[in-house]
Motif scaffolding. Sequence first.
Motif, mmCIF file in Angstrom:
data_model
loop_
_atom_site.group_PDB
_atom_site.id
_atom_site.type_symbol
_atom_site.label_atom_id
_atom_site.label_comp_id
_atom_site.label_asym_id
_atom_site.label_seq_id
_atom_site.Cartn_x
_atom_site.Cartn_y
_atom_site.Cartn_z
ATOM 1 N N ARG A 191 27.969 29.185 47.908
ATOM 2 C CA ARG A 191 27.131 29.829 46.891
ATOM 3 C C ARG A 191 27.733 31.160 46.445
ATOM 4 O O ARG A 191 27.785 31.469 45.250
ATOM 5 N N ALA A 192 28.201 31.964 47.416
ATOM 6 C CA ALA A 192 28.771 33.269 47.081
ATOM 7 C C ALA A 192 30.005 33.106 46.191
ATOM 8 O O ALA A 192 30.181 33.856 45.213
ATOM 9 N N SER A 193 30.852 32.124 46.498
ATOM 10 C CA SER A 193 32.064 31.899 45.711
ATOM 11 C C SER A 193 31.725 31.421 44.302
ATOM 12 O O SER A 193 32.318 31.873 43.314
ATOM 13 N N LEU B 226 43.108 28.632 49.574
ATOM 14 C CA LEU B 226 42.225 29.335 48.647
ATOM 15 C C LEU B 226 41.584 30.569 49.291
ATOM 16 O O LEU B 226 41.381 31.594 48.627
ATOM 17 N N SER B 227 41.265 30.482 50.579
ATOM 18 C CA SER B 227 40.695 31.657 51.252
ATOM 19 C C SER B 227 41.727 32.774 51.346
ATOM 20 O O SER B 227 41.381 33.963 51.207
ATOM 21 N N ALA B 228 43.012 32.409 51.562
ATOM 22 C CA ALA B 228 44.069 33.422 51.602
ATOM 23 C C ALA B 228 44.229 34.090 50.235
ATOM 24 O O ALA B 228 44.390 35.315 50.139
ATOM 25 N N LEU B 229 44.172 33.283 49.172
ATOM 26 C CA LEU B 229 44.270 33.831 47.822
ATOM 27 C C LEU B 229 43.091 34.751 47.522
ATOM 28 O O LEU B 229 43.244 35.792 46.873
ATOM 29 N N LYS B 230 41.911 34.380 47.999
ATOM 30 C CA LYS B 230 40.726 35.202 47.751
ATOM 31 C C LYS B 230 40.823 36.544 48.484
ATOM 32 O O LYS B 230 40.487 37.601 47.938
ATOM 33 N N LEU C 288 36.766 26.159 42.482
ATOM 34 C CA LEU C 288 37.292 25.122 43.368
ATOM 35 C C LEU C 288 37.069 25.486 44.831
ATOM 36 O O LEU C 288 36.737 24.615 45.650
ATOM 37 N N TYR C 289 37.204 26.758 45.154
ATOM 38 C CA TYR C 289 36.957 27.211 46.529
ATOM 39 C C TYR C 289 35.501 26.943 46.911
ATOM 40 O O TYR C 289 35.214 26.491 48.031
ATOM 41 N N SER D 258 38.597 32.972 38.278
ATOM 42 C CA SER D 258 37.271 32.343 38.305
ATOM 43 C C SER D 258 37.348 30.843 38.549
ATOM 44 O O SER D 258 36.482 30.268 39.214
ATOM 45 N N PHE D 259 38.397 30.185 38.051
ATOM 46 C CA PHE D 259 38.540 28.739 38.252
ATOM 47 C C PHE D 259 38.909 28.439 39.708
ATOM 48 O O PHE D 259 38.429 27.460 40.287
#
Length: 579
Positions: free
Chosen positions: A198-200, A167-171, A183-184, A178-179
């Motif tokens: 919180r930021a995510s 998920l961090s790589a996708l971000k 989950l991240y 948003s979904f």
Amino acid sequence: MVSKESCRNEIRAAIRQLSDRCLYSAAKWAGEQLVGIEQDPSNFTPSNTRFQRGSSSIRRRFSTSESITTPQPSVGFSQAVTPLPEEDEVIDGDLYLLAKSYFDCREYRRASHVLRDQMSNKSVFLRCYALYLAGEKRKEEEMIELEGPLGKSDAINRELVSLERELSALKRSGAIDSFGLYLYGVVLKEKGNESLARASLVESVNSYPWNWSAWSELQSLCTSIEILNSLNLSNHWMKEFFLANAYQELRMHTESLAKYDYLQGIFSFSNYIQAQTAKAQYSLREFDQVEIMFEDLLRNDPYRVEDMDLYSNVLYAKEACAALSYLAHKVFLTDKYRPESCCIIGNYYSLKGQHEKAVMYFRRALKLNKKYLSAWTLMGHEYVEMKNTPAAIDAYRRAVDINPCDYRAWYGLGQAYEMMGMPFYALHYFRKSIFFLPNDSRLWIAMAKCYQTEQLYMLEEAIKCYKRAVNCTDTEGIALNQLAKLHQKLGRNEEAAFYFEKDLERMDAEGLEGPNMFEALVFLATHFKTHKKFEEAEVYCTRLLDYSGPEKEKAKSLLRGIRMAQTGFPSMDIEHFPL
């Protein structure tokens, strides 16, 4: 301004999208708000009039908010425009439908495997979400297999590391919706990285504000008003629901009630708002009003189990055994394997004095949900009643681990250590409970009693605590009586007389009698006699004559002393003076 019809259309679309992504809790919450919107009278049919419950009933629920000055909108809310996301089910087709079917059958790893080569946002989310739940399912199984005392276990979700990496790589690449951000945020929270979580989550709710699950996770990370105020949230009506809930968790009940009163402008018939309002009133200890609201809620939603454990707490506090028995029977028939049902039944047995059975049901609730805060706290209370302080301390510590802001668990720990004769530890935990609920007189009184113990004997600090309790509206009158006694012990008779008079006024207003009244009357009569204020002293002595036994004899003795002091003939036979 957003109209009721606009809100209705938004929620309908959100329910479809949330359900399509298997976020059923968020979809259920959205559905409840949808039917909470007042219907257009021109569209009334026999099938939808159930939600028009009559203005007298629904307005009666919220009569407690009349004093709140927040303006109530008559048409809608102002908000920033947030377009609904475009659907992409055509890209996934049959594989997504198969994966969703596996997911609904709780075959999470099969669902994740089916979508292993699918790269659309929706498929990536469902694959990762299924993998996360598979890890949670395995963690729960390990917790049962490796269970220690009171359910302690070191089991973890072993999928978190791989999920965070993906998920961090996708971000970073910007290929996350948003979904996925939601989950991240959940994964980061589970790993203890609260700031990034919180930021995510903020990014998630700003881009898609209709996901109540994301708001709930974000709220759990707002442990102080400073953190809450630091969030950069877009202006949307869902933000009002979030703030109302966050204020309530931060014990800002007046602000929370104001928000819910504001939200009624559109969601006039929301069961959720009614339940949340009842929770706030419960925290303010307005039990009669809370009981009315829950009764109304059950009439409109007779098979509701959610929040009914709070209703059982009210019935327990009011010692309404028959009503609590009826509620326990009702939820047992509705769904006996819900944590709330088990807690309600546990409360019933506790009220009956059957503490072992109560513990059994609280344990059953925890088998169904290890993080069910109320069950840990209530079980701690039962162990205190059973004088099993080590088990009580263990239960309260588990409650604190789940929610460090729960004043009840901190207070319970203080009580447990006080029972063990360890006032220094007790004082520490009472201070923690007061930090989270500074306006509760019971907590200040508990701390004052610690200061009065032989080990501490810090009477000046105890006096400060009792004064705070008086300012917090001590309905039981313990603080006034103790303030009077402490000042008397310290030789400050003027201050003692002041507090005895205040306590006497309170008892007269409430029609109370007892040893505290006798003690106050004797002290005041003696005090005013000593200061040669004979008229005031006679008033208190005359009131003492209404008692029988030693109280009456004490009054006679004081009156004789007053008469002799007035005449200046101490050697005269006191029997010559009529009483």
